[in-house]
Scaffold this motif. Structure first.
Motif, PDB file in Angstrom:
ATOM      1  N   GLN A 149       1.465  15.913  -7.592  1.00  0.00           N
ATOM      2  CA  GLN A 149       1.314  14.845  -6.615  1.00  0.00           C
ATOM      3  C   GLN A 149       2.471  13.862  -6.730  1.00  0.00           C
ATOM      4  OE1 GLN A 149      -2.562  13.081  -6.889  1.00  0.00           O
ATOM      5  NE2 GLN A 149      -3.547  14.851  -5.963  1.00  0.00           N
ATOM      6  N   VAL A 150       2.708  13.141  -5.665  1.00  0.00           N
ATOM      7  CA  VAL A 150       3.846  12.238  -5.603  1.00  0.00           C
ATOM      8  C   VAL A 150       3.435  10.836  -6.015  1.00  0.00           C
ATOM      9  CG1 VAL A 150       5.610  11.270  -4.095  1.00  0.00           C
ATOM     10  CG2 VAL A 150       4.821  13.622  -3.749  1.00  0.00           C
ATOM     11  N   GLN A 151       4.271  10.204  -6.818  1.00  0.00           N
ATOM     12  CA  GLN A 151       4.030   8.827  -7.240  1.00  0.00           C
ATOM     13  C   GLN A 151       5.264   8.000  -6.934  1.00  0.00           C
ATOM     14  OE1 GLN A 151       3.534   8.020 -11.530  1.00  0.00           O
ATOM     15  NE2 GLN A 151       1.793   6.734 -10.977  1.00  0.00           N
ATOM     16  N   LYS A 206       9.305  12.657  -2.867  1.00  0.00           N
ATOM     17  CA  LYS A 206       9.065  13.330  -1.593  1.00  0.00           C
ATOM     18  C   LYS A 206       9.707  12.539  -0.478  1.00  0.00           C
ATOM     19  CE  LYS A 206       5.386  15.323   1.251  1.00  0.00           C
ATOM     20  NZ  LYS A 206       3.934  15.593   1.365  1.00  0.00           N
ATOM     21  N   ASN A 257       3.065   2.486  -0.609  1.00  0.00           N
ATOM     22  CA  ASN A 257       2.336   3.730  -0.389  1.00  0.00           C
ATOM     23  C   ASN A 257       2.321   4.017   1.104  1.00  0.00           C
ATOM     24  OD1 ASN A 257       0.573   5.995  -0.840  1.00  0.00           O
ATOM     25  ND2 ASN A 257      -0.145   4.928  -2.682  1.00  0.00           N
ATOM     26  N   THR A 258       1.716   5.101   1.480  1.00  0.00           N
ATOM     27  CA  THR A 258       1.526   5.388   2.894  1.00  0.00           C
ATOM     28  C   THR A 258       0.349   4.557   3.393  1.00  0.00           C
ATOM     29  OG1 THR A 258       0.132   7.261   2.329  1.00  0.00           O
ATOM     30  CG2 THR A 258       2.466   7.703   2.689  1.00  0.00           C
ATOM     31  N   ARG A 314      -1.474   8.321   0.482  1.00  0.00           N
ATOM     32  CA  ARG A 314      -1.290   9.748   0.234  1.00  0.00           C
ATOM     33  C   ARG A 314      -0.520  10.009  -1.046  1.00  0.00           C
ATOM     34  NH1 ARG A 314      -3.180  12.372   4.451  1.00  0.00           N
ATOM     35  NH2 ARG A 314      -3.240  11.361   6.510  1.00  0.00           N
ATOM     36  N   MET A 315      -0.015   8.961  -1.688  1.00  0.00           N
ATOM     37  CA  MET A 315       0.667   9.109  -2.973  1.00  0.00           C
ATOM     38  C   MET A 315      -0.203   8.480  -4.053  1.00  0.00           C
ATOM     39  SD  MET A 315       4.694   8.368  -2.093  1.00  0.00           S
ATOM     40  CE  MET A 315       4.478   6.756  -1.323  1.00  0.00           C
ATOM     41  N   ILE A 316      -0.001   8.939  -5.265  1.00  0.00           N
ATOM     42  CA  ILE A 316      -0.674   8.303  -6.387  1.00  0.00           C
ATOM     43  C   ILE A 316      -0.122   6.880  -6.521  1.00  0.00           C
ATOM     44  CG2 ILE A 316      -1.026   8.362  -8.888  1.00  0.00           C
ATOM     45  CD1 ILE A 316      -0.585  11.386  -8.759  1.00  0.00           C
ATOM     46  N   TRP A 317      -0.994   5.918  -6.755  1.00  0.00           N
ATOM     47  CA  TRP A 317      -0.519   4.549  -6.912  1.00  0.00           C
ATOM     48  C   TRP A 317       0.383   4.439  -8.141  1.00  0.00           C
ATOM     49  CZ3 TRP A 317      -0.878   1.180  -3.120  1.00  0.00           C
ATOM     50  CH2 TRP A 317      -1.874   1.358  -2.159  1.00  0.00           C
TER      51      TRP A 317
END
Length: 115
Positions: free
Chosen positions: A1-3, A26, A96-97, A102-105
């Protein structure tokens, strides 16, 4: 996942300025709306500003006229220029989005406005 990784916070006197930056692994092109949020101690995050991929910028009432959000998709970056800072802007700022995260905080970046 993206952070995401936020940076640019610090200690500043009332009336001062800071520029926050956010980047992630990303491409931001895949995200329609990006946003800066902030979290006060013991409280939930609140939306500071959002920017859509094409156009459409929104600001929270408390920051209108003082903060400017921008995104650079080529650099995969989101920015928040904060001017005329007030003590009540003291918080941890996150990107974030929006409206769904949609990203990890990430860790966020601490902004402290104090004389």
């Amino acid at each position: 996942q993206v952070q995401p990784v936020e940076s640019g916070g610090g200690l500043v006197q009332p009336g001062g300025s800071l520029r926050l930056s956010c980047t992630a692994s990303k491409s931001f092109l895949s995200f329609t709306v990006m946003a800066w949020n902030r979290q006060f101690p013991g409280k939930e995050r609140e939306l500071v500003a959002s920017v859509a991929r094409g156009e459409g910028i929104q600001y929270g009432d408390s920051v209108k006229g003082r903060f400017t959000i921008s995104r650079d998709n080529a650099k995969n970056a989101l920015y928040l220029q904060m001017n005329s800072l007030k003590p009540e802007d003291t918080a941890v700022y996150h990107c974030n989005t929006y409206p769904i995260a949609r990203m990890i905080w990430g860790q966020g970046t601490q902004v402290t406005v104090s004389s």
